[in-house]
Design a protein around this motif. Structure first.
Motif, PDB file in Angstrom:
ATOM      1  N   ALA A 192       1.228  -1.700   0.473  1.00  0.00           N
ATOM      2  CA  ALA A 192       0.323  -0.077  -0.483  1.00  0.00           C
ATOM      3  C   ALA A 192       0.742   1.157   0.315  1.00  0.00           C
ATOM      4  O   ALA A 192       0.332   2.327  -0.066  1.00  0.00           O
ATOM      5  CB  ALA A 192      -0.827   0.201   1.017  1.00  0.00           C
ATOM      6  N   GLY A 193       2.515   1.493  -0.372  1.00  0.00           N
ATOM      7  CA  GLY A 193       3.393   2.106   0.504  1.00  0.00           C
ATOM      8  C   GLY A 193       2.817   3.141   1.160  1.00  0.00           C
ATOM      9  O   GLY A 193       3.301   3.843   1.449  1.00  0.00           O
ATOM     10  N   GLY A 249       9.509  -6.558  -0.322  1.00  0.00           N
ATOM     11  CA  GLY A 249       9.122  -5.223  -0.889  1.00  0.00           C
ATOM     12  C   GLY A 249       9.695  -5.311  -2.430  1.00  0.00           C
ATOM     13  O   GLY A 249       9.470  -5.744  -3.566  1.00  0.00           O
ATOM     14  N   ASP A 250      10.338  -7.427  -2.452  1.00  0.00           N
ATOM     15  CA  ASP A 250      10.923  -7.390  -3.836  1.00  0.00           C
ATOM     16  C   ASP A 250       9.755  -8.781  -4.191  1.00  0.00           C
ATOM     17  O   ASP A 250       9.521  -7.872  -5.939  1.00  0.00           O
ATOM     18  CB  ASP A 250      11.695  -8.999  -3.355  1.00  0.00           C
ATOM     19  CG  ASP A 250      13.556  -8.346  -2.792  1.00  0.00           C
ATOM     20  OD1 ASP A 250      13.462  -6.767  -3.436  1.00  0.00           O
ATOM     21  OD2 ASP A 250      14.478  -9.305  -1.789  1.00  0.00           O
ATOM     22  N   LEU A 251       8.630  -8.889  -3.616  1.00  0.00           N
ATOM     23  CA  LEU A 251       7.555  -9.573  -4.208  1.00  0.00           C
ATOM     24  C   LEU A 251       6.896  -8.448  -4.765  1.00  0.00           C
ATOM     25  O   LEU A 251       6.500  -8.838  -6.172  1.00  0.00           O
ATOM     26  CB  LEU A 251       6.957 -10.356  -3.359  1.00  0.00           C
ATOM     27  CG  LEU A 251       7.443 -11.437  -2.273  1.00  0.00           C
ATOM     28  CD1 LEU A 251       6.660 -12.549  -1.533  1.00  0.00           C
ATOM     29  CD2 LEU A 251       7.243 -12.531  -3.598  1.00  0.00           C
ATOM     30  N   ALA A 252       6.990  -7.109  -4.432  1.00  0.00           N
ATOM     31  CA  ALA A 252       6.289  -6.353  -4.544  1.00  0.00           C
ATOM     32  C   ALA A 252       6.456  -5.459  -6.105  1.00  0.00           C
ATOM     33  O   ALA A 252       5.869  -4.031  -6.219  1.00  0.00           O
ATOM     34  CB  ALA A 252       5.414  -5.623  -3.919  1.00  0.00           C
ATOM     35  N   GLY A 253       7.780  -5.318  -5.920  1.00  0.00           N
ATOM     36  CA  GLY A 253       8.425  -5.163  -6.753  1.00  0.00           C
ATOM     37  C   GLY A 253       8.432  -3.260  -6.544  1.00  0.00           C
ATOM     38  O   GLY A 253       9.038  -2.195  -7.525  1.00  0.00           O
ATOM     39  N   VAL A 254       8.854  -3.209  -5.002  1.00  0.00           N
ATOM     40  CA  VAL A 254       9.267  -1.462  -4.566  1.00  0.00           C
ATOM     41  C   VAL A 254      10.519  -1.815  -3.583  1.00  0.00           C
ATOM     42  O   VAL A 254      10.563  -2.827  -3.024  1.00  0.00           O
ATOM     43  CB  VAL A 254       7.766  -1.139  -4.144  1.00  0.00           C
ATOM     44  CG1 VAL A 254       6.835  -1.286  -5.012  1.00  0.00           C
ATOM     45  CG2 VAL A 254       7.346  -2.020  -2.533  1.00  0.00           C
ATOM     46  N   ARG A 255      10.913  -0.405  -2.997  1.00  0.00           N
ATOM     47  CA  ARG A 255      11.484  -0.205  -1.631  1.00  0.00           C
ATOM     48  C   ARG A 255      11.484   0.511  -1.011  1.00  0.00           C
ATOM     49  O   ARG A 255       9.766   1.008  -0.300  1.00  0.00           O
ATOM     50  CB  ARG A 255      12.707   1.222  -2.327  1.00  0.00           C
ATOM     51  CG  ARG A 255      13.511   0.569  -1.262  1.00  0.00           C
ATOM     52  CD  ARG A 255      15.128   1.492  -1.522  1.00  0.00           C
ATOM     53  NE  ARG A 255      16.072   1.729  -0.468  1.00  0.00           N
ATOM     54  CZ  ARG A 255      17.131   1.586  -0.820  1.00  0.00           C
ATOM     55  NH1 ARG A 255      17.588   2.561  -2.268  1.00  0.00           N
ATOM     56  NH2 ARG A 255      17.996   2.278   0.113  1.00  0.00           N
ATOM     57  N   PRO A 256      10.701  -0.701   0.414  1.00  0.00           N
ATOM     58  CA  PRO A 256      10.450  -0.441   1.611  1.00  0.00           C
ATOM     59  C   PRO A 256      11.490   0.861   2.706  1.00  0.00           C
ATOM     60  O   PRO A 256      11.785   0.464   2.460  1.00  0.00           O
ATOM     61  CB  PRO A 256       9.959  -1.769   2.484  1.00  0.00           C
ATOM     62  CG  PRO A 256      11.015  -2.774   1.672  1.00  0.00           C
ATOM     63  CD  PRO A 256      11.769  -2.352  -0.009  1.00  0.00           C
TER      64      PRO A 256
END
Length: 303
Positions: A192-193, A249-256
């Motif tokens: 959700a960012g 984050g890897d699964l979602a393609g984002v940097r947490p």
């Protein structure tokens, strides 16, 4: 696997209890009791093959609840943000006593406690053993939880001896699965960012997947004893919030974004000695990355 038994599960709509009750109901006569205050929760449990009775443990009124269960799995618990210790102890401790008195004929009882009964130690890698000092962990989300669960354990230990009721008290570490749990809540926040906020860097846990919880229940019930046996119910791997957040984050393609905010007087880490559990159940089968990836696929993967 348990089969052809009559089993009572308390709080059967809960994060751990619903998948467990559904699992047990495949081969057993499973009953579930709760207040069922959330709309649709009772119907959802019944669709899983569980017989339900509306029951408030604190009232001591078990009308419609049989007393001839072979096993009892007590998962219902009170957690709340308030400071009403009397209410928390009434629910978690007195409610447990009233339940076990009603079900005193059972062959075994599993009472779920929490790692949050341990008195916090300074080292974030401290390994908590079942005989370690107990105390308040100053949980900001539920200030009364530690004290009321310590009280629950005391009542369960009394009932085990007073009624000669074989009892297993299991201190849950960090459960998770497709329906929730701390690692999954953090994963949802990342998708959700939103930032993940934790209390130390690194903040260590020993997550245990719902599949392993389900599979280990039979062994824990079989090991229930008089006086009660107490174990740490945790997974086999030490994993930090920072590690599982990075993987999510890897699964979602984002940097947490992970923010560590120290809470004075609380646990810096939740590493448990699982020797007693391993001797009873054997090793876990679900690696934490596999479990988190499965939860991601269920909750977030776009087909």
């Amino acid at each position: 696997m348990l089969a052809d038994e009559k089993i009572l599960v308390t709080g059967p709509a809960g994060q751990i209890a619903f998948p467990m009750a559904s699992y047990l109901a495949k081969d057993n006569e499973v009953w579930g009791i709760a207040r069922f205050g959330t709309e649709g929760s009772r119907e959802r449990v019944e669709l899983a093959g569980v017989r339900t009775v509306v029951c408030d443990l604190v009232s001591g009124d078990f009308t419609g609840v049989p007393d001839d269960f072979t096993y009892v799995v007590h998962l219902a618990a009170f957690q709340g943000p308030g400071l009403d210790y009397d209410e928390a102890i009434r629910v978690n401790a007195e409610g447990t006593g009233l339940l076990l008195a009603h079900c005193r004929r059972a062959r075994g009882v599993l009472v779920m406690s929490t790692h949050s009964v341990y008195k916090p130690q300074d080292g974030y890698r401290h390994v908590y053993r079942e005989a370690d000092p107990l105390g308040d962990v100053n949980a900001t989300h539920s200030p009364t939880y530690s004290v009321s669960k310590i009280s629950e354990e005391a009542v369960a230990r009394y009932c085990s001896r007073a009624y000669e009721l074989p009892t297993m008290i299991a201190r849950m570490n960090a459960s998770y699965g497709d329906v929730g749990g701390l690692p999954v809540l953090h994963m949802d926040a990342i998708v959700a960012g939103e930032p993940v906020v934790t209390r130390w860097d690194p903040c260590l846990y020993m997550p245990i997947h719902q599949d392993d919880i389900n599979a280990q229940t039979e062994s824990l019930l079989a090991a229930a004893s008089v006086p009660a046996t107490i174990i740490n119910w945790a997974g086999d791997e030490i994993v930090s919030v920072q590690q599982w957040s990075a993987y999510a984050g890897d699964l979602a393609g984002v940097r947490p974004e992970v923010i560590a905010k120290e809470i004075p007087g609380t646990l810096r880490g939740s590493v448990a000695d699982i020797s007693k559990r391993l001797n009873i159940t054997g090793p876990c089968q679900v690696h934490w990355k596999d479990g988190l990836r499965r939860a991601f696929d269920v909750r977030h993967r776009v087909s």
